[in-house]
Enzyme design. Structure first.
Site, PDB file in Angstrom:
ATOM      1  CD  GLU A 310       7.119  -1.622   1.287  1.00 14.02           C
ATOM      2  OE1 GLU A 310       7.668  -1.849   0.457  1.00 14.02           O
ATOM      3  OE2 GLU A 310       6.644  -0.441   1.507  1.00 14.02           O
TER       4      GLU A 310
HETATM    5  C1  TNX Z   1       6.704  -0.325  -2.323  1.00 14.31           C
HETATM    6  S1  TNX Z   1       4.029  -1.238  -2.647  1.00 14.31           S
HETATM    7  C2  TNX Z   1       5.692   0.414  -1.425  1.00 14.31           C
HETATM    8  C3  TNX Z   1       5.873   1.757  -1.190  1.00 14.31           C
HETATM    9  C4  TNX Z   1       7.050   2.379  -2.504  1.00 14.31           C
HETATM   10  C5  TNX Z   1       6.825   1.415  -3.556  1.00 14.31           C
HETATM   11  C6  TNX Z   1       7.915   1.848  -4.605  1.00 14.31           C
HETATM   12  C7  TNX Z   1       3.702  -0.860  -1.473  1.00 14.31           C
HETATM   13  C8  TNX Z   1       2.477  -1.338  -0.938  1.00 14.31           C
HETATM   14  N1  TNX Z   1       4.706  -0.169  -0.715  1.00 14.31           N
HETATM   15  O1  TNX Z   1       6.236   2.454  -0.213  1.00 14.31           O
HETATM   16  O2  TNX Z   1       6.833   3.695  -2.866  1.00 14.31           O
HETATM   17  O3  TNX Z   1       7.306   0.004  -3.275  1.00 14.31           O
HETATM   18  O4  TNX Z   1       7.687   1.200  -5.846  1.00 14.31           O
END
Ligand code: TNX
Length: 496
Positions: A310
């Site tokens: 992300e």
């Molecule tokens: C996505 S999954 C994220 C996290 C959040 C999560 C909550 C991922 C690699 N990153 O930053 O905590 O969703 O479900």
């Protein structure tokens, strides 16, 4: 009719079969590879001892504590013992063979890790109540995948070392052998780094959890103690520092990690994708190298997770620039780089491990990386994310990846799930537990169990069989209850 009034033993003819054991030989999670029931079984008594050579002493002591039996080097009698043996068996370092006969039990494995795995099987075969008779026969077992993991997010809400240890106790019963710790995120920084002390004095201060609740961090001593504790349960700690995104807490502590040098405000909300390290700044790489060096030095396990998910506030070009420098740094300090599947776009990821968290069965960038050597750990969010609600009424958790009831969490195949990612490229499975909505150990247990038992079986056992798993899981419930584990009583399961 008259016979019914008599005690059963008196009514039964001498040649009648003995009563069926309270726990069938195959009633184990994860399901063993081969189960051959047969013979009368072995009854544990107050006089039963565990016999173990020096190399198996630690495992024997743990088994002895669990079953309330004494451990000896040599049993005086030939019968009435549980003998642990180190010797050749098939199935790799975690393989074991368990033989139960009327006169005793033999657990044999090539390594202490294999004996530990077998000891978990054996514990599930001892009835919780009543006569402690272990069903007769033989189990030959070994794992499908070498990596069977789960993750705790200590960044969104800190979990104390004691809570983490209690969780290690529970996950290791299902032969889970890796615990990934998500140690940093926008809200907080949870691991002491000597060369950048404000990471924890500021980033781990009181109030740094989601909604301003909690705070805290692991000192190096805490971390090393956790690593040791986990190792005694054959669990390897996998540390994660998330970058180049998810770094707001580090930037609050050290404004020089931003491009404009101005500290951002601390964040205790649950937004993602807004922070980025400054990709063109040498300070960034000094910071990253210091963190990787110190983390590698306190981590005996081979994996070092560098996040990479992300990074929406980092341009695509900057992301590649960053990974080109950082992925090789992990190798420089002797570790295998591990990251969320976004790292697959970087050519340097060919020797890394990518953790797949997507929602679909296609990921062309990851499939292309796999063709170049990248290995994969499967954590598809719609199946393996144990922070997602079971159903709309679940009081904890998120639901962006969907609702995940017990059957959904179990009914998939990590070896064939992703197009272009053959089983030979899959190291295993991991079930991450993000902690935006979680506070304490009860919350962790409620979200993890029973689903994590299913993920453990997907990682260990040859092929999934929902009806069989469902029956074994229902029978397991009283064991969680007896230990005070706050598990979710899914309506899909007939709980004993
Ligand atoms: C996505 S999954 C994220 C996290 C959040 C999560 C909550 C991922 C690699 N990153 O930053 O905590 O969703 O479900």
């Amino acid at each position: 009719l008259l016979a019914c009034a008599l005690p059963l033993t008196a009514a039964a003819p001498a040649h009648a079969a003995p009563p069926a054991p309270a726990v069938a030989l195959g009633s184990v999670i994860p399901a063993p590879v081969e189960v051959r029931p047969g013979g009368p079984g072995f009854k544990l008594t107050a006089g039963t001892v565990i016999e173990a050579p020096p190399g198996a002493r630690a495992v024997a002591e743990q088994l002895g504590e669990a079953l309330r039996l004494r451990v000896v080097r040599h049993a005086s009698a030939r019968t009435g013992k549980i003998a642990l043996e180190l010797g050749r068996v098939s199935g790799g370092p975690e393989g074991y063979r368990l033989t139960v006969k009327r006169n005793g039990v033999t657990l044999r494995a090539g390594t202490a890790a294999g004996l530990f795995a077998g000891a978990q099987t054996l514990q599930q075969l001892v009835p919780l109540r009543g006569a402690r008779t272990i069903a007769g026969g033989e189990i030959v077992d070994h794992p499908r995948f070498g990596y069977r993991g789960t993750m705790l997010d200590v960044a969104r809400h800190f979990h104390t070392p004691d809570e983490i240890k209690r969780h290690i106790d529970e996950i290791s019963k299902f032969k889970i052998n890796h615990l990934h710790l998500h140690l940093s995120d926008d809200q907080g920084w949870r691991i002491q780094i000597d060369s950048w002390p404000r990471l924890t004095t500021v980033g781990g201060a009181a109030g740094t959890g989601v909604d301003g609740v909690g705070g805290g961090y692991l000192t190096k001593a805490d971390y090393r103690d956790l690593v040791r504790y986990a190792a005694s349960r054959y669990v390897t700690i996998v540390p994660e520092i998330d970058m180049p995104g998810h770094v707001n807490a580090a930037q609050v502590a050290y404004p020089e990690l931003t491009c404009d040098g101005i500290a951002p405000p601390p964040r205790t909300d649950t937004a993602v994708g807004y922070s980025s390290l400054c990709i063109g700044s040498e300070t960034t790489y000094r910071f990253v190298e210091d963190v990787i060096r110190e983390l590698a030095a306190m981590t005996p396990g081979k994996y070092l997770h560098i996040g990479g998910d992300e990074a929406h506030a980092t341009t695509d070009a900057d992301y590649l620039t960053f990974q080109k420098r950082v992925l090789p740094l992990v190798r420089k300090y002797g570790k295998t780089a591990y990251g969320w599947n976004e790292i697959a776009v970087a050519p340097e990821a060919s020797t890394a491990v990518a953790q797949y968290w997507g929602l679909t069965t296609q990921n062309p960038a990851l499939a292309a990386a796999v063709a170049n050597g990248t290995k994969v750990i499967m954590s598809p969010a719609n199946l393996a994310y144990i922070d997602q609600k079971y159903d709309p009424s679940t009081r904890l958790g998120l639901s962006w990846a969907g609702f995940i009831e017990v059957r959904k969490a179990y009914d998939w195949n990590p070896g064939t799930h992703l197009t272009g990612v053959p089983e030979s490229a899959v190291l295993g499975i991991e079930a991450p537990l993000w902690s935006e909505t979680l506070r304490d150990l009860d919350d962790i247990e409620f979200m993890a169990f029973p689903r994590l038992a299913g993920h453990a079986e997907l990682g260990w056992s040859p092929a999934g069989d929902w009806e069989s798993f469902r029956t074994r899981l229902g029978a397991y419930g009283p064991r969680w209850a007896a230990r005070g584990v706050d598990f979710y009583r899914s309506p899909q399961i007939d709980w004993a």
